[in-house]
Scaffold this active site. Sequence first.
Site, short mmCIF file in Angstrom:
data_model
loop_
_atom_site.label_atom_id
_atom_site.label_comp_id
_atom_site.label_asym_id
_atom_site.label_seq_id
_atom_site.Cartn_x
_atom_site.Cartn_y
_atom_site.Cartn_z
N ASP A 12 0.86 -1.18 0.00
CA ASP A 12 0.00 0.00 0.00
C ASP A 12 0.90 1.23 0.00
O ASP A 12 1.74 1.38 0.88
CB ASP A 12 -0.84 -0.06 1.28
CG ASP A 12 -2.03 0.85 1.21
OD1 ASP A 12 -3.01 0.50 0.56
OD2 ASP A 12 -1.97 1.92 1.84
N ASP A 136 -3.19 2.72 -6.00
CA ASP A 136 -2.13 2.79 -4.99
C ASP A 136 -1.92 1.52 -4.18
O ASP A 136 -1.21 1.56 -3.18
CB ASP A 136 -2.39 3.98 -4.05
CG ASP A 136 -3.56 3.72 -3.11
OD1 ASP A 136 -4.41 2.87 -3.41
OD2 ASP A 136 -3.62 4.39 -2.07
N GLU A 137 -2.51 0.40 -4.58
CA GLU A 137 -2.22 -0.82 -3.84
C GLU A 137 -2.28 -2.08 -4.69
O GLU A 137 -2.95 -2.10 -5.72
CB GLU A 137 -3.10 -0.95 -2.60
CG GLU A 137 -4.57 -1.05 -2.87
CD GLU A 137 -5.36 -1.14 -1.57
OE1 GLU A 137 -5.72 -2.26 -1.17
OE2 GLU A 137 -5.59 -0.09 -0.94
#
Length: 403
Positions: A12, A136-137
Amino acid sequence: MSEKIRRIAHLDMDAFYASVELLRYPQLQGLPVVIGGGRRSVDETIDPAQERPLHKIPISEFPLLKDYTGRGVITTATYAARQFGIGSAMGLMKAAKLCPQALMLPVDFAQYRKYSKAFKTVITDIAPLMEDRGVDEVYIDFTDVPGGQREGGRVLARLIQKTIFEATGLTCSVGVAPNKLLAKMASEFNKPKGIAVIYAEDLQSRIWPLACRKINGIGPKADEKLRQLGIQTIGELAQKELHWLIEHFGPSTGAWMHRAANGQDDRPVVLESEPVSISRETTFERDLHAVRDKAELGAIFTRLCEQVAADLQRKGYVGKTIGIKLRYSDFRSVTRDLTGPSHTDNAQTIRHSAGLCLKRVPLKQALRLLGVRVGSLLTVNNARAVERLRTDDNLHDTMGQLF
DNA sequence: TCTGGGGTCCTAGGACCC
DNA sequence: TCTGGGGTCCTAGGACCC
């Protein structure tokens, strides 16, 4: 050689959008900054003349959160801003009360996508089995990566963190565990720049004390219902009998909760997936009325259809379920959809079907949001193949009737 | 001064077919 | 005449996630 165990990482990025902005504006390092709100470009907001390099713009020239008027929510906040209680999805007006002096920047998705691609490339170069979970992950399967088992995955996690930082200047946090569910929880343990390694035997000591809400899939509603039933922690949830959970949450959710609370999850890391739907929606600057603001509403509606059509064409999909969504001034929302005879990516076709949907919805109350969605997607190529099969079927039926 | 935008998945009822 | 059971598709709403 010892038995190989499944090791799944969840990675993350730390305050991703805000961190990307700090790369552009390093002078804001350490200050409370929020990303969100308007659709204005960075250039017109901050430096219309574009005469100075971005990092030379004095802090005093950045817009302040307290000066913002209008709708919208916080997308991301720097860690300095989070100190004031500001968090993602918080209304901008509420955030302005908590920290009026925070600086505010508009979102720049193109830039975030660029950095997203960059950090994911770093990962797949090292560990190819990666599942994209948004900008974003990601999940990464460490099981068969060389070194992926050393110290339970800690060594590989550190290598990926370091390589991402060298390539992009961005930091991230990683959780490594026997499955996705636990890896996702672990990635939050030592944020930012953290690594947490979890083994199956850590369940009682490290997972059970956590709030149920920490389970990915238990949201505000389920959490509230659990509280009503006297359950606050994952450990308390794990003590409940399967049949009791099924009684209260139904066979599907009940069984899933039981497994989740006991740290069980066998979902694989999925490398590729096709989208199910593509949509565009917009919240108006002010509420609009179907009659009074007919022209404005019509123009927005047509534009949304054109945007969805352009998205479909650019990505190579066609869909046959056209739908609309609207939200009234009191925040109630309704949807209508219509499945057509064939797949399309044509703006006029979408506009026509969406128009039919709109006619089936009450329009007495003022509206704050309008959206257009196309679902039941196929790739252009698959749609052609399906069309051929359908034609063959018709031919077959015709033959059947003839003979 | 409440509450974005883009998604996925699940449920549940009704239509329709075998 | 009073009525099965399963499967699939369509539609609407809602929970949840990033």
